[in-house]
Design an enzyme around this catalytic site. Structure first.
Site, PDB file in Angstrom:
ATOM      1  N   CYS A 163     -54.458  45.619  48.239  1.00 38.11           N
ATOM      2  CA  CYS A 163     -55.022  46.053  46.958  1.00 38.11           C
ATOM      3  C   CYS A 163     -54.077  47.068  46.336  1.00 38.11           C
ATOM      4  O   CYS A 163     -53.535  47.917  47.033  1.00 38.11           O
ATOM      5  CB  CYS A 163     -56.384  46.688  47.208  1.00 38.11           C
ATOM      6  SG  CYS A 163     -57.147  47.377  45.742  1.00 38.11           S
ATOM      7  N   LEU A 164     -53.906  46.982  45.013  1.00 38.67           N
ATOM      8  CA  LEU A 164     -53.016  47.920  44.322  1.00 38.67           C
ATOM      9  C   LEU A 164     -53.530  49.358  44.422  1.00 38.67           C
ATOM     10  O   LEU A 164     -52.770  50.301  44.248  1.00 38.67           O
ATOM     11  CB  LEU A 164     -52.871  47.523  42.850  1.00 38.67           C
ATOM     12  CG  LEU A 164     -52.213  46.159  42.595  1.00 38.67           C
ATOM     13  CD1 LEU A 164     -52.224  45.833  41.105  1.00 38.67           C
ATOM     14  CD2 LEU A 164     -50.793  46.127  43.137  1.00 38.67           C
ATOM     15  N   HIS A 218     -62.726  39.818  45.298  1.00 33.10           N
ATOM     16  CA  HIS A 218     -62.104  41.141  45.420  1.00 33.10           C
ATOM     17  C   HIS A 218     -62.287  41.945  44.118  1.00 33.10           C
ATOM     18  O   HIS A 218     -62.667  43.121  44.157  1.00 33.10           O
ATOM     19  CB  HIS A 218     -60.616  40.949  45.754  1.00 33.10           C
ATOM     20  CG  HIS A 218     -59.832  42.208  45.907  1.00 33.10           C
ATOM     21  ND1 HIS A 218     -59.270  42.605  47.109  1.00 33.10           N
ATOM     22  CD2 HIS A 218     -59.488  43.167  45.013  1.00 33.10           C
ATOM     23  CE1 HIS A 218     -58.642  43.754  46.932  1.00 33.10           C
ATOM     24  NE2 HIS A 218     -58.749  44.110  45.659  1.00 33.10           N
ATOM     25  N   GLU A 219     -62.036  41.293  42.970  1.00 31.50           N
ATOM     26  CA  GLU A 219     -62.129  42.020  41.689  1.00 31.50           C
ATOM     27  C   GLU A 219     -63.577  42.334  41.329  1.00 31.50           C
ATOM     28  O   GLU A 219     -63.867  43.414  40.800  1.00 31.50           O
ATOM     29  CB  GLU A 219     -61.454  41.219  40.561  1.00 31.50           C
ATOM     30  CG  GLU A 219     -59.965  40.952  40.754  1.00 31.50           C
ATOM     31  CD  GLU A 219     -59.170  42.165  41.200  1.00 31.50           C
ATOM     32  OE1 GLU A 219     -59.458  43.293  40.758  1.00 31.50           O
ATOM     33  OE2 GLU A 219     -58.255  41.995  42.036  1.00 31.50           O
ATOM     34  N   HIS A 227     -64.597  45.333  43.097  1.00 35.58           N
ATOM     35  CA  HIS A 227     -64.122  46.557  42.422  1.00 35.58           C
ATOM     36  C   HIS A 227     -65.113  47.007  41.349  1.00 35.58           C
ATOM     37  O   HIS A 227     -65.392  48.197  41.213  1.00 35.58           O
ATOM     38  CB  HIS A 227     -62.777  46.297  41.727  1.00 35.58           C
ATOM     39  CG  HIS A 227     -61.586  46.551  42.593  1.00 35.58           C
ATOM     40  ND1 HIS A 227     -61.347  47.763  43.196  1.00 35.58           N
ATOM     41  CD2 HIS A 227     -60.544  45.756  42.930  1.00 35.58           C
ATOM     42  CE1 HIS A 227     -60.206  47.685  43.885  1.00 35.58           C
ATOM     43  NE2 HIS A 227     -59.711  46.480  43.749  1.00 35.58           N
TER      44      HIS A 227
HETATM   45 ZN    ZN Z   1     -58.001  45.670  44.567  1.00 28.19          ZN
END
Ligand code: ZN
Length: 167
Positions: free
Chosen positions: A93-94, A135-136, A139
């Site tokens: 993940c960024l 994943h998004e 978030h």
């Molecule tokens: Zn992420």
């Protein structure tokens, strides 16, 4: 367009669920443009608005981010309608520096979202794309992939992070 700063764990803003987008206006268009530019510059396969300090339910995904043939997808107010199958795959993940781990996800998902034209879209995805959607959307609900791994692995990461910040 501009490249936005990506918040890093343990920034508390990453834990806050994002608000629903009521109207797709110029502000949202501008945010989406900046998010795409930020995602491609990183580079990453997805980015949620919560990661750039904007708590609204907007995410961008492009699993071909490194190819010549980019295929950006924009999800406003996305939700998972259905998930099936199980898939274990290495994930990063960024917002989580210097760490990857295997995460269990649905192999296949159906996602409903609003498109930038205001219409409702239903997307079916599997494999990496399904993983990126999950994943998004996590978030946007204030969940990071490290919340989905074992406490033992999470502690290994926390220790590593402490060591990194002491260097
Ligand atoms: Zn992420």
């Amino acid at each position: 367009m501009s490249i936005l700063e990506i918040l890093k764990y343990p920034d508390p803003r990453l834990k806050a669920p994002a608000d629903e987008v009521k109207e797709i206006d110029e502000g949202i268009f501008g945010l989406v443009e900046d998010m795409l530019e930020t995602m491609y510059a990183a580079p990453g396969v997805g980015l949620a608005a919560t990661q750039v300090g904007r708590p609204v339910r907007v995410a961008v995904v492009d699993i071909q981010c490194r190819d010549e043939t980019r295929n950006p997808m924009v999800l406003v107010n996305p939700e998972i309608l259905e998930g099936e199958g199980e898939d274990l795959m290495e994930e990063g993940c960024l917002s989580v520096a210097e760490f990857t781990s295997e995460v269990k996800r649905h192999y296949r998902v159906t996602v409903r979202a609003t498109g930038l034209n205001g219409g409702t879209v239903e997307l079916q995805a599997e494999g990496l794309l399904a993983r990126a959607f999950q994943h998004e959307i996590d978030h946007l609900n204030g969940i990071l992939f490290i919340d989905r791994i074992s406490p033992l692995k999470r502690n290994i990461y926390r220790r590593k992070l402490r060591k990194m910040s002491n260097e």
